[in-house]
Design a protein around this motif. Sequence first.
Motif, mmCIF file in Angstrom:
data_model
loop_
_atom_site.group_PDB
_atom_site.id
_atom_site.type_symbol
_atom_site.label_atom_id
_atom_site.label_comp_id
_atom_site.label_asym_id
_atom_site.label_seq_id
_atom_site.Cartn_x
_atom_site.Cartn_y
_atom_site.Cartn_z
ATOM 1 N N VAL A 97 4.217 85.614 -81.847
ATOM 2 C CA VAL A 97 5.548 85.118 -82.225
ATOM 3 C C VAL A 97 5.456 83.655 -82.654
ATOM 4 C CG1 VAL A 97 7.915 84.725 -81.428
ATOM 5 C CG2 VAL A 97 6.679 86.785 -80.725
ATOM 6 N N GLY A 98 4.601 82.895 -82.007
ATOM 7 C CA GLY A 98 4.423 81.497 -82.373
ATOM 8 C C GLY A 98 3.897 81.298 -83.779
ATOM 9 N N MET A 99 3.259 82.327 -84.343
ATOM 10 C CA MET A 99 2.787 82.228 -85.729
ATOM 11 C C MET A 99 3.945 82.006 -86.698
ATOM 12 S SD MET A 99 -0.015 85.318 -85.489
ATOM 13 C CE MET A 99 -0.345 85.397 -87.248
ATOM 14 N N GLY A 100 5.139 82.413 -86.287
ATOM 15 C CA GLY A 100 6.304 82.189 -87.135
ATOM 16 C C GLY A 100 6.634 80.725 -87.331
ATOM 17 N N ARG A 101 6.090 79.865 -86.497
ATOM 18 C CA ARG A 101 6.367 78.429 -86.611
ATOM 19 C C ARG A 101 5.394 77.727 -87.562
ATOM 20 N NH1 ARG A 101 10.917 77.407 -86.092
ATOM 21 N NH2 ARG A 101 10.416 75.222 -85.665
ATOM 22 N N ALA A 109 -1.733 71.112 -85.339
ATOM 23 C CA ALA A 109 -0.685 70.579 -84.467
ATOM 24 C C ALA A 109 -0.372 71.586 -83.367
ATOM 25 C CB ALA A 109 0.575 70.275 -85.276
ATOM 26 N N GLY A 110 -0.093 71.089 -82.184
ATOM 27 C CA GLY A 110 0.243 71.951 -81.061
ATOM 28 C C GLY A 110 1.712 72.321 -81.044
ATOM 29 N N GLU A 111 2.080 73.127 -80.050
ATOM 30 C CA GLU A 111 3.457 73.568 -79.906
ATOM 31 C C GLU A 111 4.298 72.429 -79.359
ATOM 32 O OE1 GLU A 111 4.997 77.753 -78.365
ATOM 33 O OE2 GLU A 111 4.633 76.398 -76.686
ATOM 34 N N ASP A 112 5.463 72.223 -79.963
ATOM 35 C CA ASP A 112 6.364 71.180 -79.480
ATOM 36 C C ASP A 112 7.613 71.833 -78.892
ATOM 37 O OD1 ASP A 112 8.106 71.875 -81.564
ATOM 38 O OD2 ASP A 112 7.385 70.275 -82.881
ATOM 39 N N PRO A 113 8.535 71.049 -78.315
ATOM 40 C CA PRO A 113 9.714 71.661 -77.684
ATOM 41 C C PRO A 113 10.544 72.526 -78.635
ATOM 42 C CG PRO A 113 9.464 69.396 -76.954
ATOM 43 C CD PRO A 113 8.451 69.602 -78.038
ATOM 44 N N THR A 114 10.630 72.131 -79.909
ATOM 45 C CA THR A 114 11.379 72.940 -80.877
ATOM 46 C C THR A 114 10.727 74.302 -81.052
ATOM 47 O OG1 THR A 114 12.136 70.968 -82.050
ATOM 48 C CG2 THR A 114 12.228 73.049 -83.247
ATOM 49 N N ASP A 115 9.386 74.308 -81.119
ATOM 50 C CA ASP A 115 8.660 75.571 -81.243
ATOM 51 C C ASP A 115 8.889 76.449 -80.016
ATOM 52 O OD1 ASP A 115 7.537 74.666 -83.652
ATOM 53 O OD2 ASP A 115 5.861 73.729 -82.599
ATOM 54 N N VAL A 119 10.513 80.174 -80.163
ATOM 55 C CA VAL A 119 9.755 81.344 -79.729
ATOM 56 C C VAL A 119 10.459 82.038 -78.559
ATOM 57 C CG1 VAL A 119 7.589 82.102 -78.667
ATOM 58 C CG2 VAL A 119 7.548 80.488 -80.577
ATOM 59 N N GLY A 120 10.926 81.253 -77.583
ATOM 60 C CA GLY A 120 11.631 81.841 -76.453
ATOM 61 C C GLY A 120 12.897 82.560 -76.877
ATOM 62 N N GLY A 121 13.650 81.956 -77.787
ATOM 63 C CA GLY A 121 14.874 82.588 -78.264
ATOM 64 C C GLY A 121 14.601 83.862 -79.032
ATOM 65 N N ALA A 122 13.532 83.857 -79.828
ATOM 66 C CA ALA A 122 13.182 85.040 -80.608
ATOM 67 C C ALA A 122 12.754 86.189 -79.705
ATOM 68 C CB ALA A 122 12.075 84.701 -81.600
ATOM 69 N N LEU A 123 11.954 85.898 -78.686
ATOM 70 C CA LEU A 123 11.542 86.937 -77.745
ATOM 71 C C LEU A 123 12.744 87.495 -76.985
ATOM 72 C CD1 LEU A 123 8.246 85.371 -76.338
ATOM 73 C CD2 LEU A 123 8.450 87.554 -77.553
ATOM 74 N N ALA A 124 13.652 86.625 -76.600
ATOM 75 C CA ALA A 124 14.850 87.086 -75.909
ATOM 76 C C ALA A 124 15.688 87.988 -76.807
ATOM 77 C CB ALA A 124 15.675 85.885 -75.436
ATOM 78 N N ALA A 125 15.773 87.638 -78.084
ATOM 79 C CA ALA A 125 16.604 88.405 -79.012
ATOM 80 C C ALA A 125 16.126 89.847 -79.153
ATOM 81 C CB ALA A 125 16.612 87.728 -80.384
ATOM 82 N N VAL A 126 14.813 90.069 -79.054
ATOM 83 C CA VAL A 126 14.290 91.424 -79.209
ATOM 84 C C VAL A 126 13.978 92.084 -77.872
ATOM 85 C CG1 VAL A 126 13.359 90.874 -81.482
ATOM 86 C CG2 VAL A 126 11.866 90.678 -79.475
ATOM 87 N N GLY A 127 14.397 91.447 -76.783
ATOM 88 C CA GLY A 127 14.216 92.040 -75.462
ATOM 89 C C GLY A 127 12.795 92.029 -74.948
ATOM 90 N N MET A 128 12.029 90.987 -75.328
ATOM 91 C CA MET A 128 10.617 90.923 -74.931
ATOM 92 C C MET A 128 10.301 89.641 -74.170
ATOM 93 S SD MET A 128 9.045 93.726 -76.133
ATOM 94 C CE MET A 128 7.316 93.379 -76.442
ATOM 95 N N SER A 129 11.294 89.031 -73.557
ATOM 96 C CA SER A 129 11.074 87.749 -72.876
ATOM 97 C C SER A 129 10.013 87.823 -71.787
ATOM 98 C CB SER A 129 12.392 87.253 -72.257
ATOM 99 O OG SER A 129 13.300 86.869 -73.244
ATOM 100 N N ASP A 130 9.926 88.948 -71.122
ATOM 101 C CA ASP A 130 8.992 89.067 -70.003
ATOM 102 C C ASP A 130 7.629 89.617 -70.414
ATOM 103 O OD1 ASP A 130 9.913 91.561 -70.656
ATOM 104 O OD2 ASP A 130 10.170 92.244 -68.577
ATOM 105 N N GLN A 131 7.383 89.700 -71.734
ATOM 106 C CA GLN A 131 6.143 90.298 -72.223
ATOM 107 C C GLN A 131 5.219 89.291 -72.913
ATOM 108 O OE1 GLN A 131 5.587 93.708 -71.662
ATOM 109 N NE2 GLN A 131 7.464 93.479 -70.470
ATOM 110 N N GLY A 132 5.542 88.011 -72.808
ATOM 111 C CA GLY A 132 4.834 87.004 -73.581
ATOM 112 C C GLY A 132 3.347 86.922 -73.308
#
Length: 258
Positions: A97-101, A109-115, A119-132
């Motif tokens: 999912v982070g590849m989308g950034r 460059a590493g992951e920043d707070p915006t990333d 990513v967290g919001g996108a995973l939540a939207a598809v019901g995969m928050s606990d599968q990261g």
Amino acid sequence: MRIDIEELRVGYAGRDVVAGVHLMAAAGEIVGLVGPNGSGKSSVLRTVYRHLRPTAGRVLLDGTDLRTLSLGRTARHIAALPQERAADFELTVREVVGMGRTPYKRAFAGEDPTDREAVGGALAAVGMSDQGARRFSALSGGERQRVLLARAFAQDPDVLVLDEPTNHLDVRHQVDLLALLREQARTTLISLHDLNAAASLCDRLHVLHDGRLVASGPPRAVLTPELLAEVFGVRAAVTEHPLTGDLLIAFDHRRSHP
């Protein structure tokens, strides 16, 4: 943002598979491409996310020819969920999912707070928050589909291009996906085989047949028994869904031809 496709032609081996197609999606609209297999739907969508170069015509993003934009700038505006995609990534769900950034990142460059928030919001939207932390390669087909959709959401695009996004999804997740797309309120171009889903979801439909555009308009104006017989070769009754009031197509499964 608005998408306009003008006199688009796509050819393979000297033969046009898309022949002079002209269609549009207004800002915030969900616009469906429907048609039989081989009608040119995927080829049209591939030109929008620039996986395929048209032989003629152009694709405009808010009036700007996509060919004048860098691929990186295009990726900040347009995210795609294509049919052709790698079966396995040796990455975790969160990493995929982070590849989308990527369009927003400098090299290495590493992951920043915006990333992280995206990513967290996108995973939540598809019901995969606990599968990261799971490996993408270990997921079922439906789970992979949802993760790849989350990758597109994490890209934070103005335009979504989705080629048969309900493939591999069970009924519940198909329903959830269609509801989610309505909530997203992004300009969306989507191809669907399920005509009832297309009728329920889309503001406008474009019907393709043998590489040509044969009908455009609201679902109720387009999906008539006559068109279904001519383009899809099926006999059907068009009525109203008893639960939602949407258009409902009842197919005659006992006859192979109208």
